[in-house]
Design a protein around this motif. Structure first.
Motif, PDB file in Angstrom:
ATOM      1  N   UNK A 347       0.798  -1.081   0.056  1.00 26.23           N
ATOM      2  CA  UNK A 347       0.020  -0.057   0.060  1.00 26.23           C
ATOM      3  C   UNK A 347       0.974   1.268   0.145  1.00 26.23           C
ATOM      4  N   UNK A 348       0.448   2.337  -0.663  1.00 25.94           N
ATOM      5  CA  UNK A 348       1.166   3.480  -0.802  1.00 25.94           C
ATOM      6  C   UNK A 348       0.266   4.367   0.461  1.00 25.94           C
ATOM      7  N   UNK A 349       1.279   4.918   1.419  1.00 24.81           N
ATOM      8  CA  UNK A 349       0.796   5.587   2.724  1.00 24.81           C
ATOM      9  C   UNK A 349       1.606   6.591   3.042  1.00 24.81           C
ATOM     10  N   UNK A 350       0.743   7.598   3.602  1.00 25.30           N
ATOM     11  CA  UNK A 350       1.515   8.670   4.264  1.00 25.30           C
ATOM     12  C   UNK A 350       0.874   8.981   5.821  1.00 25.30           C
ATOM     13  N   UNK A 351       1.732   9.443   6.625  1.00 26.55           N
ATOM     14  CA  UNK A 351       0.825   9.433   7.986  1.00 26.55           C
ATOM     15  C   UNK A 351       1.304  10.981   8.509  1.00 26.55           C
ATOM     16  N   UNK A 352       0.330  11.340   9.181  1.00 28.12           N
ATOM     17  CA  UNK A 352       0.698  12.662  10.068  1.00 28.12           C
ATOM     18  C   UNK A 352       0.673  12.195  11.382  1.00 28.12           C
ATOM     19  N   UNK A 353       1.759  12.211  11.789  1.00 33.01           N
ATOM     20  CA  UNK A 353       2.060  11.561  13.111  1.00 33.01           C
ATOM     21  C   UNK A 353       1.799  12.631  14.334  1.00 33.01           C
ATOM     22  N   UNK A 354       0.903  12.358  15.270  1.00 31.73           N
ATOM     23  CA  UNK A 354       0.769  13.022  16.300  1.00 31.73           C
ATOM     24  C   UNK A 354       0.863  12.181  17.553  1.00 31.73           C
ATOM     25  N   UNK A 355       1.763  12.183  18.443  1.00 32.84           N
ATOM     26  CA  UNK A 355       1.820  11.444  19.559  1.00 32.84           C
ATOM     27  C   UNK A 355       0.770  11.787  20.602  1.00 32.84           C
ATOM     28  N   UNK A 400       7.440  -9.826  17.997  1.00 30.75           N
ATOM     29  CA  UNK A 400       8.701  -9.935  17.098  1.00 30.75           C
ATOM     30  C   UNK A 400       8.869  -8.854  16.259  1.00 30.75           C
ATOM     31  N   UNK A 401       9.330  -7.920  16.744  1.00 33.57           N
ATOM     32  CA  UNK A 401       9.513  -6.863  15.782  1.00 33.57           C
ATOM     33  C   UNK A 401      10.781  -6.121  15.659  1.00 33.57           C
ATOM     34  N   UNK A 402      10.930  -5.415  14.672  1.00 33.59           N
ATOM     35  CA  UNK A 402      12.198  -4.574  14.474  1.00 33.59           C
ATOM     36  C   UNK A 402      11.677  -3.181  14.244  1.00 33.59           C
ATOM     37  N   UNK A 403      12.685  -2.210  14.818  1.00 31.07           N
ATOM     38  CA  UNK A 403      12.408  -0.726  14.485  1.00 31.07           C
ATOM     39  C   UNK A 403      13.029  -0.410  13.287  1.00 31.07           C
ATOM     40  N   UNK A 404      12.158   0.074  12.212  1.00 31.86           N
ATOM     41  CA  UNK A 404      12.695   0.346  11.185  1.00 31.86           C
ATOM     42  C   UNK A 404      12.850   1.953  11.125  1.00 31.86           C
ATOM     43  N   UNK A 405      14.039   2.474  10.710  1.00 30.48           N
ATOM     44  CA  UNK A 405      14.470   4.115  10.341  1.00 30.48           C
ATOM     45  C   UNK A 405      14.798   4.371   9.273  1.00 30.48           C
ATOM     46  N   UNK A 406      15.301   5.252   8.945  1.00 29.85           N
ATOM     47  CA  UNK A 406      16.001   5.832   7.664  1.00 29.85           C
ATOM     48  C   UNK A 406      15.216   6.785   6.718  1.00 29.85           C
ATOM     49  N   UNK A 407      14.331   7.412   7.461  1.00 31.24           N
ATOM     50  CA  UNK A 407      13.465   8.467   6.821  1.00 31.24           C
ATOM     51  C   UNK A 407      12.359   9.041   7.691  1.00 31.24           C
ATOM     52  N   UNK A 408      12.044  10.329   7.423  1.00 32.35           N
ATOM     53  CA  UNK A 408      10.893  11.032   7.904  1.00 32.35           C
ATOM     54  C   UNK A 408       9.625  10.435   7.345  1.00 32.35           C
ATOM     55  N   UNK A 409       8.888   9.505   7.915  1.00 31.03           N
ATOM     56  CA  UNK A 409       7.755   8.924   7.256  1.00 31.03           C
ATOM     57  C   UNK A 409       6.599   9.634   7.066  1.00 31.03           C
ATOM     58  N   UNK A 410       6.365  10.789   7.841  1.00 28.90           N
ATOM     59  CA  UNK A 410       5.560  11.673   7.967  1.00 28.90           C
ATOM     60  C   UNK A 410       5.830  12.854   6.768  1.00 28.90           C
ATOM     61  N   UNK A 411       7.059  12.752   6.263  1.00 22.85           N
ATOM     62  CA  UNK A 411       7.391  13.881   4.990  1.00 22.85           C
ATOM     63  C   UNK A 411       6.824  13.581   3.702  1.00 22.85           C
ATOM     64  N   UNK A 412       6.292  12.219   3.506  1.00 24.20           N
ATOM     65  CA  UNK A 412       6.004  11.898   2.174  1.00 24.20           C
ATOM     66  C   UNK A 412       5.211  10.489   2.073  1.00 24.20           C
ATOM     67  N   UNK A 463      -2.967  18.194  17.468  1.00 25.63           N
ATOM     68  CA  UNK A 463      -3.633  18.336  16.267  1.00 25.63           C
ATOM     69  C   UNK A 463      -4.226  17.146  15.776  1.00 25.63           C
ATOM     70  N   UNK A 464      -4.812  17.304  14.555  1.00 23.20           N
ATOM     71  CA  UNK A 464      -5.536  15.894  14.135  1.00 23.20           C
ATOM     72  C   UNK A 464      -4.413  15.237  13.441  1.00 23.20           C
ATOM     73  N   UNK A 465      -4.539  13.881  13.818  1.00 25.97           N
ATOM     74  CA  UNK A 465      -3.627  12.992  13.180  1.00 25.97           C
ATOM     75  C   UNK A 465      -4.318  11.994  12.121  1.00 25.97           C
ATOM     76  N   UNK A 466      -3.451  12.051  10.759  1.00 28.88           N
ATOM     77  CA  UNK A 466      -4.208  11.790   9.730  1.00 28.88           C
ATOM     78  C   UNK A 466      -3.202  10.434   9.195  1.00 28.88           C
ATOM     79  N   UNK A 467      -3.922   9.506   8.421  1.00 28.02           N
ATOM     80  CA  UNK A 467      -3.290   8.386   7.463  1.00 28.02           C
ATOM     81  C   UNK A 467      -3.906   8.503   6.302  1.00 28.02           C
ATOM     82  N   UNK A 468      -3.011   8.681   5.072  1.00 24.15           N
ATOM     83  CA  UNK A 468      -3.606   8.729   3.675  1.00 24.15           C
ATOM     84  C   UNK A 468      -3.209   7.499   3.196  1.00 24.15           C
ATOM     85  N   UNK A 469      -4.182   6.842   2.387  1.00 22.58           N
ATOM     86  CA  UNK A 469      -3.770   5.532   1.671  1.00 22.58           C
ATOM     87  C   UNK A 469      -4.170   5.841   0.325  1.00 22.58           C
TER      88      UNK A 469
END
Length: 479
Positions: A347-355, A400-412, A463-469
């Protein structure tokens, strides 16, 4: 928890453009594979590489007229024509003498002479010759006529010719098998067909004028076509091995102006299946509503916001209970439309992340575990997320998970995907592998869930937290 670091992922737009190009190229490849041009090239390739065709080409290039049976016929004809006997024969025939001799032979003069010669050799003539007054007799007149005919110019010519070597040579050849053979050869070597063949064989450019040369030229031209060169290159590179591997099972690009209810439900599966209602789990602070799902024809948006709602919560001791919520969120699921065991899900997804909102893309079956987390954002920012499995052991939940890094995932937007077989689970972002699991691989039919949750105690979201699919696709591996 283990940390999985990676280099920066390919630009999403570029990655997706490459995927679209690869798909378009695959369609182009398949179309060309069925084209008349490729069919013709393959036909010509088989033909010009065949033993029979190669033999013909070699013959055209190297065989001379002197190598042919026709040349040997011509040589035999020429030898006979140039022989002394045949030269004399044809010269004698050309003089007209045989015809002249034949005319004299059947003439009345020669017939008369033959009769007179027979008479003068007879006893009757000899008796008359002894009689008195012979010179005045009829016998004498016949004798004189015989003498005169013997001296006749035509008779003398006849006698001279039939005793000549030329006439004897003529008789030896005329009506003979040799002459018959010669005449047959002459008819053959002077025919239009023979002359055309001789001219063809003696033509130094006969190969360039042949059908075989035309076929070779046609083949050489076709294999230089840009389409064929491209086709052979990608065929050799095996450029479409990944596309060929998968068969599309389910997709949605959310291109309409409303959510496709035949594909998606908007709450947990069991609530819809048992109650036709929405509920949340007892540790969740948000409630799912359809108002938190919006679609504009370019994707679907799941929003989490500060908003009062009344709903149901699942209490493990008391069952479904009414509850007032201070937050609302969105969830979409294929629980009633699509499930699969193994395959590729993306899936092609973007997130607006609000903790502390936790955006998640996950797969689950009839039971709440195991779950496959394609991604689950749980950190204070969107620079990392979890990718892995949620299991149940004898002591309770196990990650049984791994932390994935390498980008600002809310940027695109990013393309998140998993490849799932009975032996392995692999996670990818924009085609880059970020995690792999070979233990505890789920083997049940699972459905897709996109959702946002709040499980921490919090008074208000900043703020409003959004997920765009933008789109979702599911594949199974071809046999």
């Amino acid at each position: 928890m283990a940390l999985f670091s990676s280099s920066k992922y390919p630009n999403t737009a570029k990655y997706e453009a490459e995927q679209k190009k690869n798909k378009a190229d695959y369609e182009r490849f398949n179309q060309y594979a069925k084209s008349d041009e490729l069919k013709r090239i393959n036909e010509l390739e088989i033909l010009i590489n065949s033993a029979d065709f190669t033999k013909k080409v070699d013959k055209l290039k190297n065989e001379k007229f002197k190598d042919t049976a026709e040349f040997r016929q011509l040589q035999k004809y020429t030898t006979q024509k140039k022989s002394a006997e045949f030269k004399k024969y044809f010269k004698y025939v050309a003089s007209g003498m045989p015809e002249r001799v034949k005319q004299i032979e059947v003439s009345s003069k020669r017939k008369e002479l033959a009769e007179l010669n027979e008479y003068v050799r007879s006893s009757e003539f000899q008796s008359a010759r002894q009689q008195k007054g012979f010179k005045k007799s009829e016998a004498y007149q016949k004798f004189k006529r015989c003498k005169a005919l013997t001296k006749d110019k035509e008779i003398r010519l006849f006698n001279k010719q039939v005793n000549s070597s030329l006439y004897k040579n003529y008789l030896n050849i005329h009506n003979s098998e040799r002459l018959k053979t010669y005449q047959e050869l002459e008819q053959e070597v002077t025919s239009e067909k023979f002359i055309a063949f001789k001219n063809w064989m003696e033509d130094k450019k006969k190969f360039q004028k042949s059908e075989e040369y035309s076929l070779i030229q046609e083949y050489n031209k076709l294999v230089k076509s840009p389409d064929y060169i491209w086709y052979k290159k990608v065929e050799k590179d095996n450029s479409f091995s990944e596309i060929k591997k998968w068969q599309l099972l389910f997709e949605d690009d959310f291109s309409s102006t409303s959510l496709n209810r035949e594909k998606w439900i908007t709450g947990y599966y069991w609530g819809k299946a048992l109650l036709n209602k929405t509920y949340v789990l007892e540790n969740e602070k948000q409630f799912f509503t359809d108002n938190n799902i919006s679609i504009s024809g370019k994707g679907v948006q799941l929003s989490t916001r500060n908003e009062h709602a009344d709903g149901l919560v699942w209490d493990s001791k008391r069952g479904f209970m009414p509850k007032a919520f201070d937050f609302t969120a969105g969830l979409i699921s294929t629980g009633q439309s699509h499930r699969q065991q193994f395959g590729k899900i993306e899936a092609k997804v973007k997130v607006d992340h609000v903790h502390p909102v936790r955006h998640a893309f996950w797969l689950v079956g009839e039971k709440m575990a195991p779950q496959i987390d394609v991604f689950r954002f749980e950190d204070k920012n969107a620079k990392s997320h979890l990718a892995g499995l949620q299991l149940i052991n004898g002591k309770g939940p196990e990650l049984q998970s791994k932390t994935v890094k390498g980008a600002k995932f809310d940027s695109d937007y990013f393309v998140y995907s998993i490849e799932w077989t009975k032996d392995k689970l692999s996670w990818f972002i924009n085609g880059v592998k970020v995690n792999e699991q070979t233990n505890n691989i789920p083997d049940a039919q699972m459905y897709l869930v996109f959702s946002s949750h709040i499980t921490d105690d919090v008074e208000k979201l900043d703020a409003s937290a959004n997920m765009y699919i933008e789109w979702v696709r599911c594949y199974q591996q071809k046999n």
